[in-house]
Design a protein around this motif. Sequence first.
Motif, PDB file in Angstrom:
ATOM      1  N   TYR A 109       0.792  -1.298   0.057  1.00  0.00           N
ATOM      2  CA  TYR A 109      -0.127   0.127   0.247  1.00  0.00           C
ATOM      3  C   TYR A 109       0.695   1.380  -0.123  1.00  0.00           C
ATOM      4  O   TYR A 109       0.499   2.335  -0.576  1.00  0.00           O
ATOM      5  CB  TYR A 109      -0.993   0.026   1.246  1.00  0.00           C
ATOM      6  N   PHE A 110       2.121   1.049   0.667  1.00  0.00           N
ATOM      7  CA  PHE A 110       2.990   2.175   0.421  1.00  0.00           C
ATOM      8  C   PHE A 110       3.314   2.357  -1.253  1.00  0.00           C
ATOM      9  O   PHE A 110       3.189   3.670  -1.614  1.00  0.00           O
ATOM     10  CB  PHE A 110       4.263   2.004   1.200  1.00  0.00           C
ATOM     11  N   LEU A 111       3.455   1.353  -1.746  1.00  0.00           N
ATOM     12  CA  LEU A 111       3.756   1.541  -3.293  1.00  0.00           C
ATOM     13  C   LEU A 111       2.617   2.061  -4.077  1.00  0.00           C
ATOM     14  O   LEU A 111       2.707   2.940  -4.965  1.00  0.00           O
ATOM     15  CB  LEU A 111       4.340   0.198  -3.991  1.00  0.00           C
ATOM     16  N   TYR A 112       1.440   1.711  -3.802  1.00  0.00           N
ATOM     17  CA  TYR A 112       0.154   1.859  -4.513  1.00  0.00           C
ATOM     18  C   TYR A 112       0.116   3.465  -4.205  1.00  0.00           C
ATOM     19  O   TYR A 112      -0.222   4.263  -5.316  1.00  0.00           O
ATOM     20  CB  TYR A 112      -0.972   1.371  -3.617  1.00  0.00           C
TER      21      TYR A 112
ATOM     22  N   ALA B  62      -6.538  14.534   6.859  1.00  0.00           N
ATOM     23  CA  ALA B  62      -7.473  15.420   7.719  1.00  0.00           C
ATOM     24  C   ALA B  62      -8.182  14.255   8.788  1.00  0.00           C
ATOM     25  O   ALA B  62      -8.088  14.886   9.751  1.00  0.00           O
ATOM     26  CB  ALA B  62      -8.540  15.869   6.745  1.00  0.00           C
ATOM     27  N   ALA B  63      -8.260  13.244   8.423  1.00  0.00           N
ATOM     28  CA  ALA B  63      -8.938  12.352   9.271  1.00  0.00           C
ATOM     29  C   ALA B  63      -8.241  11.959  10.387  1.00  0.00           C
ATOM     30  O   ALA B  63      -8.400  12.126  11.602  1.00  0.00           O
ATOM     31  CB  ALA B  63      -9.785  11.085   8.647  1.00  0.00           C
ATOM     32  N   TYR B  64      -6.893  11.569  10.109  1.00  0.00           N
ATOM     33  CA  TYR B  64      -5.774  11.254  11.403  1.00  0.00           C
ATOM     34  C   TYR B  64      -5.396  12.430  11.976  1.00  0.00           C
ATOM     35  O   TYR B  64      -5.032  12.287  13.244  1.00  0.00           O
ATOM     36  CB  TYR B  64      -4.581  10.611  10.680  1.00  0.00           C
TER      37      TYR B  64
ATOM     38  N   MET C  20      -2.295   0.278   7.027  1.00  0.00           N
ATOM     39  CA  MET C  20      -2.506   0.421   5.570  1.00  0.00           C
ATOM     40  C   MET C  20      -2.484   1.965   5.339  1.00  0.00           C
ATOM     41  O   MET C  20      -1.972   2.483   4.474  1.00  0.00           O
ATOM     42  CB  MET C  20      -3.988  -0.243   5.265  1.00  0.00           C
ATOM     43  N   ASP C  21      -3.222   2.786   6.225  1.00  0.00           N
ATOM     44  CA  ASP C  21      -3.537   4.172   6.234  1.00  0.00           C
ATOM     45  C   ASP C  21      -2.085   5.007   6.199  1.00  0.00           C
ATOM     46  O   ASP C  21      -1.779   5.701   5.677  1.00  0.00           O
ATOM     47  CB  ASP C  21      -4.477   4.662   6.918  1.00  0.00           C
TER      48      ASP C  21
END
Length: 315
Positions: A211-214, A233-235, A293-294
């Motif tokens: 997911y880093f690469l995506y 913004a959410a985090y 993931m985030d």
Amino acid sequence: MGVALVATVRDEAGTIFDLLSAIDGQSLSPNEIVIVDGGSTDGTFAELERWARTRPTVSIVSAPGASIAEGRNIAIAKTSEPIVAVTDAGSHPDAEWLQELVAVLDDPSIDVAAGFYLAAPRSGFERLVDCLNLPDASEVDPATFLPSSRSVAFRRNVWEQVGGYPEWLAIGEDMWFNQRVAEAGFRRTFVPGAIVRWKLRPDLRSFARQYFLYARGDGEAGMNPRRHALRFAAYGAALATLVLARHRPAVLAAPAVAGLAWLRPAYRRAWRRLPLAERAMALPAIPALTAVMDVAKMAGWLDGRRQRRVRPPRP
């Protein structure tokens, strides 16, 4: 209509037999098959050559160092049929996959047949990831669905008009291609019965790297900026809430409810897909995996934006 099937591979000795057996097992045989090897060193290319010897419609191309996008463009350029179907190594198309895609393109008003894909999880970790990220077909909005190039077919003129896959982009090339297709006004149709099964990352490290690469690909290409801005913004709001909660614990209620609502689809999938013994594990694991993931996506997006400033895309 004639149809060409193309795929790209590199160092897929452990999965290439799945792909080749799936191609052999298609209910509709493609008129042409071109597979581009990007420089395998594990015996994949030798196996491809062995397989191709008895199949006159197959061409195997060696292109050491080629990216996925370059490999796809090379493969498509070597075909001549009006319909091109695309899949990838590490995937296993169902027997009816190609037939389902091509049947949709019998309608001359349809330009792109967007197939579906399902995971083939082999462990408890992979089953959790499956619940987190892969929707059921009933959850897909056909009007906005952008297919992975492990399961798609399109008319040759679509590829020609948008300029092919972006060879300057190392990852995320299929989403960039999809967005150019949508901007050009080509008509797409979701084909939920055209299923490709693929293997998930087997551990937390490879999951986070994926997911880093995506997200790095998104950052390099400038794709999906609103989605990534919303994540930051959410985090940021969540961290601010944690600071406030030191003095007013009640402020945690609203973000907790919002977080559970956001994760509700994943929990629903877990209830349907997981064995009974693994459902309890999903309760804490799904938010934990979501956070991993985030964070990976945020780091990847920032790195991609930095790379874009250093190396802007070629026209």
